[in-house]
Design an enzyme around this catalytic site. Sequence first.
Site, PDB file in Angstrom:
ATOM      1  N   ASP A   1      73.747  68.869   5.729  1.00  0.00           N
ATOM      2  CA  ASP A   1      72.448  69.521   5.705  1.00  0.00           C
ATOM      3  C   ASP A   1      72.150  69.792   4.229  1.00  0.00           C
ATOM      4  O   ASP A   1      73.059  69.793   3.386  1.00  0.00           O
ATOM      5  CB  ASP A   1      72.441  70.807   6.548  1.00  0.00           C
ATOM      6  CG  ASP A   1      71.010  71.210   6.916  1.00  0.00           C
ATOM      7  OD1 ASP A   1      70.066  70.746   6.230  1.00  0.00           O
ATOM      8  OD2 ASP A   1      70.819  71.989   7.854  1.00  0.00           O
TER       9      ASP A   1
HETATM   10  C1  BGC Z   1      67.344  71.945   7.596  1.00  0.00           C
HETATM   11  C2  BGC Z   1      67.439  70.541   8.131  1.00  0.00           C
HETATM   12  C3  BGC Z   1      66.518  69.641   7.385  1.00  0.00           C
HETATM   13  C4  BGC Z   1      66.858  69.703   5.921  1.00  0.00           C
HETATM   14  C5  BGC Z   1      65.973  68.830   5.056  1.00  0.00           C
HETATM   15  C6  BGC Z   1      67.507  72.014   6.095  1.00  0.00           C
HETATM   16  O1  BGC Z   1      67.189  73.266   5.615  1.00  0.00           O
HETATM   17  O2  BGC Z   1      68.303  72.779   8.197  1.00  0.00           O
HETATM   18  O3  BGC Z   1      67.146  70.535   9.508  1.00  0.00           O
HETATM   19  O4  BGC Z   1      66.585  68.342   7.894  1.00  0.00           O
HETATM   20  O5  BGC Z   1      66.721  71.038   5.468  1.00  0.00           O
HETATM   21  O6  BGC Z   1      64.700  69.374   4.986  1.00  0.00           O
END
Ligand code: BGC
Length: 751
Positions: A233
């Site tokens: 993530d």
């Molecule tokens: C989120 C993800 C997301 C990623 C990119 C993170 O903060 O938890 O679900 O895909 O950011 O934006």
Amino acid sequence: MSQHPQTESILAGLTLEQKASLLSGATFWETEGIEDAGVPSIIVSDGPHGVRRQSTGGDHLGLLDGEPATCFPPAVGLGSSWDPELVERVGEALGREAQAKRVSVLLGPGINIKRDPRCGRNFEYLSEDPLHAGVLGSAFVRGVQSQGVGTSLKHYAANNQETDRLRVSAEIDTRTLRELYLPAFRRVVTETQPWTVMCSYNKINGTFASEHNWLLNTVLRDEWGFEGVVVSDWGAVRDRVPSLAAGLDLEMPTTVGRTDAEVVAAVKDGSLDIAVVDTAARRLIDLALSGQQGLWENAELDVDGQHALAREIAGRSIVLLRNEDAILPLTPGAGPVAVIGEFARTPRYQGAGSSQIVPTRLDNALDAIREISGEDVPFAAGFTLDGVADAALADEAVRVAASAETVLYFAGLPSSAESEGFDRDDIELPADQVALLERLIEANPRIVVVLSNGAVVRVSDWNERVPALVEGWLLGQAGGGAIADVLYGAVNPSGRLTESIPERLQDVPAFTSFPGEQGSVRYAEGLYVGYRHYDTREAAVSYPFGFGLSYTSFSYDHTAVRVDEDTVHVSVQVTNTGKRDGREVVQVYTGLPGAEVSRPVHELRAFASVEVPAGETREVALSFPISELAYFAPVADAWSVEGGTYVVEIAASSRDIRASLEIQIEGDPSPIPLSINSTLGEWLAHPIGAPILNAALAEVLASTPAVGAMLNDPHMRKMAEQMPMTQAVSFGAVTTEQVQALVAAVEQASA
Ligand code: BGC
């Protein structure tokens, strides 16, 4: 093993530095490419319910806009369709749109379990049930990937809250993890091979997901056979070298080379095996080549077509919860209607955070109602979206409502109430909206309440005093039209709840343990999440899991179940007994009364959404493997199907069981081997151990009548059954050698 023929030769030609460079992003949304070596850079993008391509700048919190894109219903709506075919179509549409935007990987679906209604990101998740989340998650991945675009299954694992999400340790016992929080991931991985899996920010039992060797290597790859890339993530990597060794291939977003240098240094000083770098680099080359190969030339975005699809999907996402005296659907011109509530004019159609889409267009329910009814329906906002009570607005709304025959009241949660990044403290609607509802009920009790919310809100105070309740969740950019379609009967509602609606927050199983404290959250309720809790305890709910009404009715006949070698087959004839065409969601639950281990009274095993024209009958056939009946036995670190008489329920919701049938399942041998530490009771319950022990006991009883007397007395026997064999040795009833001989005999008989 690489997926593309040229991968191995590309890899062989790379320097250590080049390999390391592939293992972190080039920018916020791009992977690193090495053009000379034939490794393209590809674009990844949120996700999940629209393609949030940010061509300039980047953020993962929804602060900056993306390019306009079709905003489909978020998972909370989509999941309510209970229809994998529909979800697959959404996936295909998202794949097409990703193509048009040159995006190679869409960052979704999100399939975490809705453990508690307060989770701020429940709108982005599908269900409180792992089978439901897994089946629909698979459909989503199949759809997107059929278009040559990859997915990122997220957030692996146990990311069930937003409070402290970057750090909190989810403390989960092994059985619960295996039976509740991992199965949806397992299903999607084994059924569809998503191109990537995104690890979560949080820790699981003390170890960050990004450094969790057991999670990423042992379970995901060795057990489930995942072949793609594990991506972090955004910003979830704490320590790059251990995370790489634990199976995290790609760190996102870019670290501008900082962590690549750490990887290079670790290989050089011998603390990281070059084979680990090679393996991850090989996967990244494969991913990049897949991305490049998947892109179509001249793919274009069909804005109108996508919008029309978004409306159809939204119509299928709506759940009709209450409809006394068939107040719905409305008939245009049948009596004056008034629309109350700011949400009718300013729709709440998606959640906040990284998934936030700038829609290509945006329908509102008020315009759509006016269009579909052909009337200039009066409107009063009634409240503002900032939650501050406004007496003038409320007074006007009451006046407008009083002069109508039917009131359509659009209530819900403002976007400030639920978002990625924080949880709710309660499950209440804003107080000013509830106060207005009370006044509206006084002024005109013929009220249809339409809700807009990303996760359940408490309705128990007023629910029984309004004739109709429509759960509109968050429905994407075309939701306004879809709501009008349902209110006026152009669409017959067929959505079903994927989360139980509790009567009170205090009834929620994780009430006392969510969201934890001091960096840790204990999943104290174990397996008993959602209906597994409410139904096992026979606790009241406002609306149960799987529930939803239709404008028609269905009967279930000729229900049958049979077991062949390794599969349970269920069949039922569903008849549409009303006057409108409609869809029914048939659900199959199983339970094992008197199970050896603690188990929910029943669990979802299969479901199908079937279209049945008015007056017609459809044969519905469902099946699931017997292995799905297994529980996980941590002592043996293995799944085990307990033998016995299982109840198979054919149902219209978890509380509306239309037929309850039985099957006999032989089951696996006990997963716990008999030993000198097993109790007498365990020996006597063991299919192989019992006859061996009984034969041996016959001799003991002959020589020691006192033991015989003890075993013949029911109370004494109960006590004796608790006794480990070691105790029997210390009491002198048997010798260690005798017990060891028994254990050896059982081992021999089981071999
Ligand atoms: C989120 C993800 C997301 C990623 C990119 C993170 O903060 O938890 O679900 O895909 O950011 O934006």
